[in-house]
Design a protein around this motif. Structure first.
Motif, mmCIF file in Angstrom:
data_model
loop_
_atom_site.group_PDB
_atom_site.id
_atom_site.type_symbol
_atom_site.label_atom_id
_atom_site.label_comp_id
_atom_site.label_asym_id
_atom_site.label_seq_id
_atom_site.Cartn_x
_atom_site.Cartn_y
_atom_site.Cartn_z
ATOM 1 N N GLU A 75 0.839 -1.210 0.000
ATOM 2 C CA GLU A 75 0.000 0.000 0.000
ATOM 3 C C GLU A 75 0.866 1.250 0.000
ATOM 4 O O GLU A 75 0.614 2.195 -0.753
ATOM 5 C CB GLU A 75 -0.946 -0.007 1.200
ATOM 6 N N ALA A 76 1.905 1.263 0.816
ATOM 7 C CA ALA A 76 2.812 2.420 0.874
ATOM 8 C C ALA A 76 3.550 2.589 -0.456
ATOM 9 O O ALA A 76 3.741 3.719 -0.927
ATOM 10 C CB ALA A 76 3.806 2.260 2.016
ATOM 11 N N ALA A 77 3.955 1.480 -1.065
ATOM 12 C CA ALA A 77 4.642 1.553 -2.357
ATOM 13 C C ALA A 77 3.724 2.152 -3.417
ATOM 14 O O ALA A 77 4.146 3.002 -4.212
ATOM 15 C CB ALA A 77 5.121 0.168 -2.789
ATOM 16 N N VAL A 78 2.464 1.730 -3.432
ATOM 17 C CA VAL A 78 1.511 2.251 -4.415
ATOM 18 C C VAL A 78 1.252 3.737 -4.169
ATOM 19 O O VAL A 78 1.193 4.531 -5.121
ATOM 20 C CB VAL A 78 0.200 1.435 -4.402
ATOM 21 N N GLU A 79 1.121 4.125 -2.919
ATOM 22 C CA GLU A 79 0.911 5.549 -2.616
ATOM 23 C C GLU A 79 2.100 6.373 -3.117
ATOM 24 O O GLU A 79 1.913 7.445 -3.707
ATOM 25 C CB GLU A 79 0.712 5.746 -1.115
ATOM 26 N N HIS A 80 3.309 5.882 -2.882
ATOM 27 C CA HIS A 80 4.512 6.586 -3.339
ATOM 28 C C HIS A 80 4.527 6.681 -4.873
ATOM 29 O O HIS A 80 4.769 7.757 -5.436
ATOM 30 C CB HIS A 80 5.762 5.863 -2.830
ATOM 31 N N ASP A 81 4.273 5.551 -5.543
ATOM 32 C CA ASP A 81 4.275 5.529 -7.010
ATOM 33 C C ASP A 81 3.195 6.440 -7.580
ATOM 34 O O ASP A 81 3.412 7.122 -8.587
ATOM 35 C CB ASP A 81 4.071 4.108 -7.531
ATOM 36 N N THR A 82 2.042 6.454 -6.940
ATOM 37 C CA THR A 82 0.942 7.299 -7.409
ATOM 38 C C THR A 82 1.300 8.775 -7.276
ATOM 39 O O THR A 82 0.990 9.582 -8.153
ATOM 40 C CB THR A 82 -0.349 6.962 -6.650
ATOM 41 N N ARG A 83 1.980 9.125 -6.189
ATOM 42 C CA ARG A 83 2.440 10.522 -6.038
ATOM 43 C C ARG A 83 3.419 10.883 -7.153
ATOM 44 O O ARG A 83 3.380 11.987 -7.706
ATOM 45 C CB ARG A 83 3.082 10.740 -4.671
ATOM 46 N N GLU A 84 4.309 9.932 -7.497
ATOM 47 C CA GLU A 84 5.245 10.196 -8.595
ATOM 48 C C GLU A 84 4.507 10.320 -9.924
ATOM 49 O O GLU A 84 4.850 11.186 -10.744
ATOM 50 C CB GLU A 84 6.308 9.101 -8.661
ATOM 51 N N HIS A 85 3.495 9.497 -10.153
ATOM 52 C CA HIS A 85 2.691 9.640 -11.374
ATOM 53 C C HIS A 85 2.056 11.025 -11.417
ATOM 54 O O HIS A 85 2.000 11.652 -12.479
ATOM 55 C CB HIS A 85 1.600 8.569 -11.438
ATOM 56 N N GLN A 86 1.563 11.491 -10.276
ATOM 57 C CA GLN A 86 0.960 12.825 -10.219
ATOM 58 C C GLN A 86 1.994 13.892 -10.576
ATOM 59 O O GLN A 86 1.705 14.800 -11.361
ATOM 60 C CB GLN A 86 0.366 13.090 -8.832
ATOM 61 N N GLU A 87 3.192 13.786 -10.023
ATOM 62 C CA GLU A 87 4.264 14.736 -10.350
ATOM 63 C C GLU A 87 4.573 14.717 -11.842
ATOM 64 O O GLU A 87 4.706 15.766 -12.478
ATOM 65 C CB GLU A 87 5.549 14.402 -9.589
ATOM 66 N N LEU A 88 4.716 13.514 -12.391
ATOM 67 C CA LEU A 88 5.011 13.381 -13.823
ATOM 68 C C LEU A 88 3.902 14.011 -14.654
ATOM 69 O O LEU A 88 4.172 14.719 -15.633
ATOM 70 C CB LEU A 88 5.197 11.913 -14.205
ATOM 71 N N GLU A 89 2.674 13.761 -14.255
ATOM 72 C CA GLU A 89 1.542 14.307 -15.011
ATOM 73 C C GLU A 89 1.529 15.832 -14.952
ATOM 74 O O GLU A 89 1.277 16.501 -15.959
ATOM 75 C CB GLU A 89 0.240 13.727 -14.456
ATOM 76 N N GLU A 90 1.828 16.394 -13.794
ATOM 77 C CA GLU A 90 1.897 17.860 -13.667
ATOM 78 C C GLU A 90 3.036 18.417 -14.517
ATOM 79 O O GLU A 90 2.892 19.468 -15.152
ATOM 80 C CB GLU A 90 2.061 18.246 -12.203
ATOM 81 N N GLN A 91 4.159 17.721 -14.547
ATOM 82 C CA GLN A 91 5.294 18.169 -15.362
ATOM 83 C C GLN A 91 4.957 18.069 -16.856
ATOM 84 O O GLN A 91 5.304 18.966 -17.633
ATOM 85 C CB GLN A 91 6.537 17.362 -15.005
ATOM 86 N N LEU A 92 4.289 16.998 -17.243
ATOM 87 C CA LEU A 92 3.876 16.869 -18.653
ATOM 88 C C LEU A 92 2.872 17.956 -19.028
ATOM 89 O O LEU A 92 2.911 18.488 -20.140
ATOM 90 C CB LEU A 92 3.280 15.478 -18.904
ATOM 91 N N LYS A 93 1.972 18.272 -18.107
ATOM 92 C CA LYS A 93 1.000 19.338 -18.359
ATOM 93 C C LYS A 93 1.720 20.673 -18.537
ATOM 94 O O LYS A 93 1.369 21.468 -19.412
ATOM 95 C CB LYS A 93 -0.018 19.410 -17.215
#
Length: 191
Positions: A75-93
């Motif tokens: 669960e902690a790993a997924v939360e961390h990965d999801t936060r990174e996906h959010q960062e990547l998505e904001e950077q792509l935007k």
């Protein structure tokens, strides 16, 4: 991108598929940074955006549930990965809104590269070996096929306000993906 040289081969499990895609993303970042002409940078950034969005959605739909279920502290790993996906998505935007000739464009690419490299290091160095050790090969092959199918329907543009959940991606994602692909065609964006 119509020619996908990083496509998976028969017999690849989900780790093979995702690792090959990671190489593609890092190669695209290198190409963007080396490109001398802004229009080439923009085209490469559009390809990176589309491919990275497809990858992230497919991971959230089909890989992260397995990480949650089979890895210690999943669960902690997924939360961390999801936060990174959010960062990547904001950077792509942010990239989407910048002129590729603007110096800030390459600054955002640099931040995106740092986030991406950290994400790849976490997945390939920790999570993927544990998945292979704890998930039966047959299931790993099924997940590879699920990822391939999900990428066909996934969005090709960043939507940072959208939830990063399996349910959202399954219910709403195909419609968002359809609209993105229509926008890509109208903009003559070959991704």
């Amino acid at each position: 991108m119509t020619d996908r040289p990083y496509d998976s081969a028969p017999g690849d499990d989900v780790v093979d598929v995702l690792t090959r895609q990671h190489r593609q993303f890092l190669d695209l970042v290198d190409e963007i940074q080396a490109a001398g002409r802004p229009e080439v940078r923009r085209d490469l950034a559009d390809v990176l955006t589309a491919e990275l969005m497809r990858h992230a959605v497919a991971e959230e739909m089909h890989v992260y549930p397995a990480v949650r279920d089979h890895l210690p502290d999943g669960e902690a790993a997924v939360e961390h990965d999801t936060r990174e996906h959010q960062e990547l998505e904001e950077q792509l935007k942010a990239l989407e809104g910048l002129d590729a000739a603007d110096a800030q464009f390459l600054e955002v690419v640099g931040r995106l590269e740092a986030t991406l490299r950290d994400h790849v290091r976490d997945e390939e160095g920790e999570q993927f070996p544990l998945l292979r050790a704890r998930v039966p090969r047959e299931r790993m092959l099924e997940m590879a096929e699920q990822v391939r199918r999900a990428e066909q329907l996934a969005p090709t543009r960043p939507h940072p306000a959208a939830p990063h959940s399996e349910l959202f991606h399954k219910l709403v994602g195909p419609g968002v993906g359809f609209v993105d692909r229509l926008r890509d065609r109208l903009a003559h964006r070959d991704v």
